[in-house]
Design an enzyme around this catalytic site. Structure first.
Site, PDB file in Angstrom:
ATOM      1  N   ASP A  50       0.788  -1.123  -0.205  1.00 60.82           N
ATOM      2  CA  ASP A  50      -0.054  -0.034  -0.112  1.00 60.82           C
ATOM      3  C   ASP A  50       0.834   1.138   0.084  1.00 60.82           C
ATOM      4  O   ASP A  50       1.717   1.410   0.924  1.00 60.82           O
ATOM      5  CB  ASP A  50      -0.990   0.074   1.350  1.00 60.82           C
ATOM      6  N   TYR A  55       3.483   9.661  -0.580  1.00 60.80           N
ATOM      7  CA  TYR A  55       4.606   9.099   0.132  1.00 60.80           C
ATOM      8  C   TYR A  55       5.626   9.279  -0.346  1.00 60.80           C
ATOM      9  O   TYR A  55       6.717   8.954   0.281  1.00 60.80           O
ATOM     10  CB  TYR A  55       4.274   7.522   0.449  1.00 60.80           C
ATOM     11  N   LYS A  80      -2.602   5.922  -4.288  1.00 64.78           N
ATOM     12  CA  LYS A  80      -3.715   6.910  -4.040  1.00 64.78           C
ATOM     13  C   LYS A  80      -3.436   8.166  -4.869  1.00 64.78           C
ATOM     14  O   LYS A  80      -2.468   8.788  -5.111  1.00 64.78           O
ATOM     15  CB  LYS A  80      -3.845   6.997  -2.532  1.00 64.78           C
ATOM     16  N   HIS A 113      -7.600   9.508  -1.993  1.00 58.77           N
ATOM     17  CA  HIS A 113      -6.876   9.652  -0.536  1.00 58.77           C
ATOM     18  C   HIS A 113      -7.711  10.452   0.391  1.00 58.77           C
ATOM     19  O   HIS A 113      -7.768   9.670   1.511  1.00 58.77           O
ATOM     20  CB  HIS A 113      -5.413  10.410  -0.900  1.00 58.77           C
TER      21      HIS A 113
END
Ligand SMILES: NC(=O)c1ccc[n+]([C@@H]2O[C@H](COP(=O)([O-])OP(=O)(O)OC[C@H]3O[C@@H](n4cnc5c(N)ncnc54)[C@H](OP(=O)(O)O)[C@@H]3O)[C@@H](O)[C@H]2O)c1
Length: 276
Positions: A50, A55, A80, A113
């Protein structure tokens, strides 16, 4: 019904199979740190990762997956759409960029998200197009409360396959879980380990009884509740430890004792009140 192996899957509302258990990589640094974490996980038998554009480690995830040599169709990769990219055209472009950074041909699950007000419906239309175009195998949302889901469902052509939200023993999300089950939306927990705040007396005592760790007890509680779970660690020993949850079963009493820890306490932002 509870998963028996690390690779066991839930079947999403479009027939796609998603492993119940995966590795989260939020706050895992780009480069060696994320490549190592993903490699440790794949070596330990994880098949679900994930990540998210936010990120900033999609490249590293893609590198580690490619280096593993594991056939693409045995893996499940989630990424996302970040808030700043919400909207129809911007979402399509953001997906293309994520897909390129990952370099894994397609994405298994693409999520909105956060429910950015006034924008998430246009974003959803873009995700529906990506799904119809076949570049993502499933589409879903993250951080959607019941009212966000109701609002989205009023116009959606495709029902989200997944809702990924903060969930753990201090935030058990029972109403949202029931709503998702009633609408065939798979519920997925983020921060399942309470971001490492595991020194809870009830969890520690239950863990001793089963000769397991509090982390393992919480992850087992997820699985027995039919919750997809994605614990994060950068350490090989913990990545292995976290996945050793298929060889014991929590009793009904212990499940209830963990359920009773709920305080509606969040470690992350409330989706009704975020400023990013
Ligand atoms: N959709 C969203 O908005 C959203 C938001 C947050 C998170 N997520 C996803 O959910 C994943 C998991 O959530 P999270 O990263 O917030 O937190 P988490 O998985 O609840 O906890 C991770 C923390 O616990 C530590 N830890 C891991 N295994 C442990 C163990 N066995 N014993 C003790 N400590 C342990 C980790 O440290 P070390 O790394 O040092 O081991 C890290 O500090 C994320 O990585 C991300 O993929 C999604």
């Amino acid at each position: 019904m509870t998963a028996k192996h690390l690779t066991d899957t839930t079947t999403l509302n479009n027939g796609v199979k998603m492993p119940w258990f995966g590795l989260g990589v939020w706050q895992t640094k780009a480069g060696d740190e994320v490549e190592n974490a993903v490699t440790y996980a794949l070596n330990a038998g994880y098949r679900h990762i994930d990540t998210a554009a936010a990120y900033q480690n999609e490249e590293g995830v893609g590198n580690a997956v490619r280096k593993s040599g594991i056939p693409r169709n045995e893996l499940f990769i989630t990424t996302k759409l970040w808030n700043a990219d919400q909207g129809y055209d911007t979402a399509l472009r953001a997906f293309e960029a994520s897909n390129k950074r990952l370099g894994l041909e397609y994405v298994d699950l693409y999520l909105i998200h956060w429910p950015v007000k006034g924008k998430y419906k246009d974003s959803w239309k873009a995700l529906e197009k990506l799904y119809k175009d076949g570049v993502v195998r499933a589409i879903g949302v993250s951080n959607f409360h019941i009212h966000h889901l109701e609002d989205l469902l009023a116009d959606a052509e495709i029902v989200p396959a997944v809702n990924q939200v903060e969930c753990h023993p201090l935030l058990t999300q029972t109403e949202l879980r029931t709503f998702c089950a009633d609408h065939k939306i798979q519920f997925e927990a983020w921060s399942p380990l309470m971001q490492g705040h595991l020194d809870n007396e009830v969890l520690v005592n239950i863990a001793k009884k089963y000769n397991k760790t509090p982390a393992q007890v919480v992850l087992r509680w997820d699985l027995q509740h039919g919750i997809v779970t994605i614990p994060k660690s950068i350490r090989e020993s913990r990545i292995i430890e976290n996945a050793q949850v298929f060889d014991f079963e929590l009793s009904t009493d212990d499940m209830h004792a963990i359920d009773a820890l709920n305080e509606n306490r969040r470690f992350g932002a409330d989706p009704d009140n975020f400023n990013f």
